[in-house]
Scaffold this active site. Sequence first.
Site, PDB file in Angstrom:
ATOM      1  N   ARG A  30       1.201  -1.251   0.425  1.00 35.86           N
ATOM      2  CA  ARG A  30      -0.415  -0.360   0.411  1.00 35.86           C
ATOM      3  C   ARG A  30       0.834   1.392   0.251  1.00 35.86           C
ATOM      4  NH1 ARG A  30      -5.348   1.169   2.982  1.00 35.86           N
ATOM      5  NH2 ARG A  30      -5.879   0.126   1.895  1.00 35.86           N
ATOM      6  N   HIS A  83      -7.187   0.824  -6.662  1.00 31.77           N
ATOM      7  CA  HIS A  83      -7.176  -0.350  -5.964  1.00 31.77           C
ATOM      8  C   HIS A  83      -8.337  -1.205  -6.097  1.00 31.77           C
ATOM      9  CE1 HIS A  83      -8.265  -0.901  -1.700  1.00 31.77           C
ATOM     10  NE2 HIS A  83      -8.674  -0.143  -1.058  1.00 31.77           N
ATOM     11  N   GLN A 129     -10.354  -4.164  -4.152  1.00 33.49           N
ATOM     12  CA  GLN A 129     -11.691  -3.455  -3.552  1.00 33.49           C
ATOM     13  C   GLN A 129     -12.480  -3.368  -4.660  1.00 33.49           C
ATOM     14  OE1 GLN A 129     -13.215  -1.464  -0.478  1.00 33.49           O
ATOM     15  NE2 GLN A 129     -14.711  -2.096  -1.332  1.00 33.49           N
ATOM     16  N   ASP A 169     -16.782   7.328  -2.298  1.00 33.37           N
ATOM     17  CA  ASP A 169     -15.418   7.261  -1.131  1.00 33.37           C
ATOM     18  C   ASP A 169     -15.712   8.736  -1.008  1.00 33.37           C
ATOM     19  OD1 ASP A 169     -13.434   6.182  -0.053  1.00 33.37           O
ATOM     20  OD2 ASP A 169     -12.080   6.519  -2.494  1.00 33.37           O
ATOM     21  N   CYS A 228     -16.728   2.113  -0.162  1.00 34.82           N
ATOM     22  CA  CYS A 228     -15.540   1.087   0.152  1.00 34.82           C
ATOM     23  C   CYS A 228     -14.853   0.954   1.478  1.00 34.82           C
ATOM     24  CB  CYS A 228     -13.983   1.486  -0.896  1.00 34.82           C
ATOM     25  SG  CYS A 228     -13.694   3.294  -0.570  1.00 34.82           S
ATOM     26  N   ARG A 238     -13.735  -8.514   0.015  1.00 33.26           N
ATOM     27  CA  ARG A 238     -12.579  -8.536   0.751  1.00 33.26           C
ATOM     28  C   ARG A 238     -11.403  -9.534   1.388  1.00 33.26           C
ATOM     29  NH1 ARG A 238     -10.367  -3.120   1.317  1.00 33.26           N
ATOM     30  NH2 ARG A 238      -8.313  -4.277   0.354  1.00 33.26           N
TER      31      ARG A 238
HETATM   32  N1   CP Z   1     -11.737   0.092   2.029  1.00 35.43           N
HETATM   33  C1   CP Z   1     -10.191  -0.171   2.648  1.00 35.43           C
HETATM   34  O1   CP Z   1      -8.680  -0.370   1.698  1.00 35.43           O
HETATM   35  O2   CP Z   1     -10.188  -0.230   4.090  1.00 35.43           O
HETATM   36  P1   CP Z   1      -8.426   0.127   4.488  1.00 35.43           P
HETATM   37  O3   CP Z   1      -8.419   0.702   4.203  1.00 35.43           O
HETATM   38  O4   CP Z   1      -9.168  -0.183   6.276  1.00 35.43           O
HETATM   39  O5   CP Z   1      -7.166  -1.098   4.219  1.00 35.43           O
HETATM   40  N1  NVA Z   2     -10.031   6.703  -1.352  1.00 33.76           N
HETATM   41  C1  NVA Z   2      -9.395   6.210  -0.239  1.00 33.76           C
HETATM   42  C2  NVA Z   2     -10.194   4.843  -0.561  1.00 33.76           C
HETATM   43  C3  NVA Z   2      -9.420   4.221   1.178  1.00 33.76           C
HETATM   44  C4  NVA Z   2      -9.721   2.619   1.209  1.00 33.76           C
HETATM   45  C5  NVA Z   2      -8.688   6.762   0.367  1.00 33.76           C
HETATM   46  O1  NVA Z   2      -7.289   6.546  -1.189  1.00 33.76           O
HETATM   47  O2  NVA Z   2      -7.553   6.963   0.638  1.00 33.76           O
END
Ligand code: CP
Ligand code: NVA
Length: 269
Positions: free
Chosen positions: A65, A92, A95, A187, A227, A255
């Site tokens: 990440r 992502h 997701q 989101d 999400c 997930r």
């Molecule tokens: N939706 C999602 O990716 O959640 P987290 O950021 O908690 O992993």
């Molecule tokens: N768009 C958001 C998604 C979190 C799961 C971010 O990148 O923070």
Amino acid sequence: MRGKTLALVFEKPSLRTRVAFEAGMTQLGGHGSYLSANDIDMGGRESVPDVARNLSRWVQVIAARVFKHATVESLARFASVPVINALSDREHPCQALADMLTLHERFDRLQGLRLAYIGDGNNVCHSLMLLGASLGVSLSVGCPPDYRPDPEIVERAERIAADHDATITITSSPAEAAEAADAMYTDVWASMGQEHEAARRRPAFQPYQLNSALLAHASPNALVMHCLPAHRGEEITAEVADGPQSVIFDQAENRLHVQKALILTLLNL
Ligand code: CP
Ligand code: NVA
């Protein structure tokens, strides 16, 4: 997965992605090893290519990440084991996989479904367009003019959609995007790393709140998706997020299932 390890290299916080990967590995008989920015400081204490080369000597798969999409691409280039994008500023995909599974559970098909995404043209929006298009799900994105998805990704998604009898529509009218939608998705207005922009973004996004008035433009009983994490009262009202049409916690559960499947697929197991 007995004896196998997944390295979780995370530059940003996470609840769902991290726990789904760790619990998934446990359920498959393997192990997840979590490494935060404090532990390895990729690009600071050690270069990204060297992190990739080291991890490849110990673990069988890496999930990363990252802030910059280029970082996960660099990990993939220098690792000799599969690298999963566990969220970047651009995409992502884990997701979107869970979201398509959630839609399939409810509709028993994906081809021909209409998904409306309302809000920021961000990483989640990009992955929904790309994956949705490849599965025949049409995406209509309702977003403020200054926060549209990346035109390059839109173009790529349009090409994929054309091959799968699906369409991609971008509009600044949330009501138009919602028209005849089978599911409504939103989101946060400021993603991780954009927290300092939150106050500036709020007025631009206010008309794009997923509330009962907007939901009324979708098909009757359209699903409500997010999400997570959600900010009730900002991008979505509590009434809608916690209402009878919401499947947000099914998305979260899924997930786990898709990420287990993804690991098994990547390792040819
Ligand atoms: N939706 C999602 O990716 O959640 P987290 O950021 O908690 O992993
Ligand atoms: N768009 C958001 C998604 C979190 C799961 C971010 O990148 O923070």
